[in-house]
Design a protein around this motif. Structure first.
Motif, PDB file in Angstrom:
ATOM      1  N   TYR A  73       6.705  -0.187   3.344  1.00 49.22           N
ATOM      2  CA  TYR A  73       8.022  -0.361   3.377  1.00 49.22           C
ATOM      3  C   TYR A  73       8.679   0.223   1.603  1.00 49.22           C
ATOM      4  O   TYR A  73       8.887  -0.811   1.220  1.00 49.22           O
ATOM      5  N   LEU A  74       9.760   0.661   2.135  1.00 50.91           N
ATOM      6  CA  LEU A  74       9.851   1.075   0.680  1.00 50.91           C
ATOM      7  C   LEU A  74      11.531   1.105   0.864  1.00 50.91           C
ATOM      8  O   LEU A  74      12.209   1.372   1.694  1.00 50.91           O
ATOM      9  N   VAL A  75      12.077  -0.205  -0.037  1.00 51.18           N
ATOM     10  CA  VAL A  75      13.600   0.403   0.321  1.00 51.18           C
ATOM     11  C   VAL A  75      14.380   0.494  -1.194  1.00 51.18           C
ATOM     12  O   VAL A  75      14.287   1.019  -2.413  1.00 51.18           O
ATOM     13  N   LEU A  76      14.875   1.475  -0.683  1.00 47.74           N
ATOM     14  CA  LEU A  76      15.885   2.411  -1.781  1.00 47.74           C
ATOM     15  C   LEU A  76      17.449   1.753  -1.627  1.00 47.74           C
ATOM     16  O   LEU A  76      17.734   0.831  -1.236  1.00 47.74           O
ATOM     17  N   ASP A  77      16.998   2.222  -2.729  1.00 51.61           N
ATOM     18  CA  ASP A  77      18.865   1.559  -3.761  1.00 51.61           C
ATOM     19  C   ASP A  77      20.289   1.477  -2.961  1.00 51.61           C
ATOM     20  O   ASP A  77      21.238   0.666  -2.758  1.00 51.61           O
ATOM     21  N   ASN A  78      20.042   2.610  -1.579  1.00 53.36           N
ATOM     22  CA  ASN A  78      21.213   2.573  -1.015  1.00 53.36           C
ATOM     23  C   ASN A  78      21.037   2.307   0.739  1.00 53.36           C
ATOM     24  O   ASN A  78      21.783   1.815   1.499  1.00 53.36           O
ATOM     25  N   GLY A  79      20.016   1.139   0.488  1.00 48.89           N
ATOM     26  CA  GLY A  79      19.979  -0.483   1.349  1.00 48.89           C
ATOM     27  C   GLY A  79      18.836   0.426   2.672  1.00 48.89           C
ATOM     28  O   GLY A  79      18.071  -0.035   3.448  1.00 48.89           O
ATOM     29  N   GLN A  80      18.561   1.867   2.414  1.00 54.62           N
ATOM     30  CA  GLN A  80      17.557   2.757   3.123  1.00 54.62           C
ATOM     31  C   GLN A  80      15.707   2.109   3.174  1.00 54.62           C
ATOM     32  O   GLN A  80      15.350   1.559   2.371  1.00 54.62           O
ATOM     33  N   VAL A  81      15.808   2.125   4.610  1.00 54.24           N
ATOM     34  CA  VAL A  81      13.821   1.471   4.327  1.00 54.24           C
ATOM     35  C   VAL A  81      13.225   2.786   5.539  1.00 54.24           C
ATOM     36  O   VAL A  81      13.615   3.068   6.119  1.00 54.24           O
ATOM     37  N   LEU A  82      12.506   2.776   4.107  1.00 57.19           N
ATOM     38  CA  LEU A  82      11.358   4.324   4.809  1.00 57.19           C
ATOM     39  C   LEU A  82       9.892   3.473   4.800  1.00 57.19           C
ATOM     40  O   LEU A  82       9.424   2.659   4.284  1.00 57.19           O
ATOM     41  N   THR A  83       9.656   3.859   5.976  1.00 59.02           N
ATOM     42  CA  THR A  83       8.122   3.495   6.430  1.00 59.02           C
ATOM     43  C   THR A  83       7.099   4.205   6.061  1.00 59.02           C
ATOM     44  O   THR A  83       6.980   4.767   6.811  1.00 59.02           O
ATOM     45  N   VAL A  84       6.412   3.899   5.437  1.00 59.21           N
ATOM     46  CA  VAL A  84       4.808   4.752   5.277  1.00 59.21           C
ATOM     47  C   VAL A  84       3.595   4.331   6.152  1.00 59.21           C
ATOM     48  O   VAL A  84       3.061   3.040   6.066  1.00 59.21           O
ATOM     49  N   SER A  85       3.211   4.897   6.962  1.00 54.29           N
ATOM     50  CA  SER A  85       2.274   4.589   7.381  1.00 54.29           C
ATOM     51  C   SER A  85       0.979   5.233   8.285  1.00 54.29           C
ATOM     52  O   SER A  85       1.081   6.777   8.460  1.00 54.29           O
ATOM     53  N   LYS A  86      -0.397   5.082   8.716  1.00 52.99           N
ATOM     54  CA  LYS A  86      -1.245   6.019   9.026  1.00 52.99           C
ATOM     55  C   LYS A  86      -1.348   6.052  10.993  1.00 52.99           C
ATOM     56  O   LYS A  86      -2.166   6.704  11.513  1.00 52.99           O
ATOM     57  N   SER A  87      -0.168   4.806  11.131  1.00 51.66           N
ATOM     58  CA  SER A  87      -0.757   4.875  12.951  1.00 51.66           C
ATOM     59  C   SER A  87      -0.038   5.355  13.886  1.00 51.66           C
ATOM     60  O   SER A  87      -0.832   5.837  14.561  1.00 51.66           O
ATOM     61  N   MET A 137      -8.364  -3.089  18.097  1.00 47.20           N
ATOM     62  CA  MET A 137      -8.328  -2.435  17.545  1.00 47.20           C
ATOM     63  C   MET A 137      -8.281  -1.959  16.009  1.00 47.20           C
ATOM     64  O   MET A 137      -7.093  -2.240  15.413  1.00 47.20           O
ATOM     65  N   TRP A 138      -8.957  -0.993  15.622  1.00 51.13           N
ATOM     66  CA  TRP A 138      -8.882  -0.589  14.646  1.00 51.13           C
ATOM     67  C   TRP A 138      -7.608   0.305  14.395  1.00 51.13           C
ATOM     68  O   TRP A 138      -7.731   1.880  14.650  1.00 51.13           O
ATOM     69  N   GLU A 139      -7.256   0.286  13.143  1.00 46.75           N
ATOM     70  CA  GLU A 139      -6.271   1.015  12.724  1.00 46.75           C
ATOM     71  C   GLU A 139      -6.157   1.090  10.799  1.00 46.75           C
ATOM     72  O   GLU A 139      -6.815   0.733   9.986  1.00 46.75           O
ATOM     73  N   SER A 140      -5.974   2.522  10.468  1.00 47.71           N
ATOM     74  CA  SER A 140      -6.488   3.096   9.326  1.00 47.71           C
ATOM     75  C   SER A 140      -4.930   2.600   8.484  1.00 47.71           C
ATOM     76  O   SER A 140      -3.629   2.411   9.081  1.00 47.71           O
ATOM     77  N   LYS A 141      -5.645   2.107   7.341  1.00 50.48           N
ATOM     78  CA  LYS A 141      -4.453   0.853   6.472  1.00 50.48           C
ATOM     79  C   LYS A 141      -4.107   2.128   5.468  1.00 50.48           C
ATOM     80  O   LYS A 141      -5.103   3.673   4.869  1.00 50.48           O
ATOM     81  N   VAL A 142      -2.800   1.895   5.230  1.00 49.13           N
ATOM     82  CA  VAL A 142      -2.452   2.915   3.615  1.00 49.13           C
ATOM     83  C   VAL A 142      -3.171   2.423   2.468  1.00 49.13           C
ATOM     84  O   VAL A 142      -2.875   1.483   2.260  1.00 49.13           O
ATOM     85  N   SER A 143      -3.122   2.665   1.578  1.00 53.87           N
ATOM     86  CA  SER A 143      -3.659   2.539  -0.410  1.00 53.87           C
ATOM     87  C   SER A 143      -2.879   2.662  -0.628  1.00 53.87           C
ATOM     88  O   SER A 143      -2.132   3.841  -0.993  1.00 53.87           O
ATOM     89  N   ALA A 144      -2.312   2.414  -1.081  1.00 52.05           N
ATOM     90  CA  ALA A 144      -1.436   2.676  -2.834  1.00 52.05           C
ATOM     91  C   ALA A 144      -1.301   1.437  -3.432  1.00 52.05           C
ATOM     92  O   ALA A 144      -2.528   0.267  -3.591  1.00 52.05           O
ATOM     93  N   PHE A 145      -0.770   1.932  -5.262  1.00 54.16           N
ATOM     94  CA  PHE A 145      -1.001   0.988  -6.245  1.00 54.16           C
ATOM     95  C   PHE A 145       0.457   0.630  -6.850  1.00 54.16           C
ATOM     96  O   PHE A 145       1.434   1.931  -6.663  1.00 54.16           O
ATOM     97  N   TYR A 146       0.677   0.127  -7.711  1.00 57.16           N
ATOM     98  CA  TYR A 146       2.021  -0.443  -8.330  1.00 57.16           C
ATOM     99  C   TYR A 146       1.772  -0.682  -9.847  1.00 57.16           C
ATOM    100  O   TYR A 146       0.734  -1.088 -10.099  1.00 57.16           O
ATOM    101  N   TYR A 147       2.115  -0.096 -10.451  1.00 59.34           N
ATOM    102  CA  TYR A 147       2.326  -0.743 -11.656  1.00 59.34           C
ATOM    103  C   TYR A 147       2.869  -2.151 -12.728  1.00 59.34           C
ATOM    104  O   TYR A 147       4.463  -2.172 -12.660  1.00 59.34           O
ATOM    105  N   ASP A 148       2.585  -3.578 -12.528  1.00 59.53           N
ATOM    106  CA  ASP A 148       3.584  -4.451 -13.265  1.00 59.53           C
ATOM    107  C   ASP A 148       4.353  -4.552 -14.657  1.00 59.53           C
ATOM    108  O   ASP A 148       3.723  -3.534 -14.791  1.00 59.53           O
ATOM    109  N   GLU A 149       5.138  -5.201 -14.355  1.00 60.37           N
ATOM    110  CA  GLU A 149       5.716  -4.947 -15.660  1.00 60.37           C
ATOM    111  C   GLU A 149       4.844  -4.934 -17.203  1.00 60.37           C
ATOM    112  O   GLU A 149       5.172  -5.172 -18.099  1.00 60.37           O
ATOM    113  N   LYS A 150       3.380  -5.917 -16.926  1.00 56.51           N
ATOM    114  CA  LYS A 150       2.546  -5.477 -18.307  1.00 56.51           C
ATOM    115  C   LYS A 150       1.684  -4.340 -18.417  1.00 56.51           C
ATOM    116  O   LYS A 150       0.592  -3.783 -19.223  1.00 56.51           O
ATOM    117  N   GLY A 151       2.439  -3.187 -17.519  1.00 58.51           N
ATOM    118  CA  GLY A 151       1.588  -1.868 -17.074  1.00 58.51           C
ATOM    119  C   GLY A 151      -0.020  -1.947 -16.691  1.00 58.51           C
ATOM    120  O   GLY A 151      -0.688  -0.693 -16.200  1.00 58.51           O
TER     121      GLY A 151
END
Length: 91
Positions: free
Chosen positions: A26-40, A1-15
């Motif tokens: 999966y985004l882990v917040l400072d309070n321990g909350q885990v948010l899931t970003v998905s296209k499924s 089954m084909w699934e659409s993917k989430v495309s993302a980016f970030y900047y490393d410590e060197k920019g």
């Protein structure tokens, strides 16, 4: 089954921009909350869900979780939707 993917980016410590694609982000917040970003659950946009309570030690107390969907539309409009889902039992 084909699934659409989430495309993302970030900047490393060197920019340097680091791009990647994944089924779920999966985004882990400072309070321990885990948010899931998905296209499924939303093929035209993305859904953001909080599964933190399900994966915690007290998950038996929580019977549902919320999914917030963001879908692009025409003329600079986005459609926002929030739905509660029942936690499936492993019993």
């Amino acid at each position: 089954m084909w699934e659409s993917k989430v495309s993302a980016f970030y900047y490393d410590e060197k920019g340097k921009k680091i791009s990647f694609s994944t089924n779920e982000l999966y985004l882990v917040l400072d309070n321990g909350q885990v948010l899931t970003v998905s296209k499924s659950h939303n093929t035209d946009g993305v859904s953001i869900s909080d599964h933190s309570l399900i994966h915690s030690n007290n998950h038996k107390e929580h019977k549902e979780f919320a999914v917030f969907s963001i879908t692009p539309s025409a003329c600079n409009v986005i459609v926002l939707d929030s739905q509660k889902h029942v936690v499936k039992s492993n019993d």
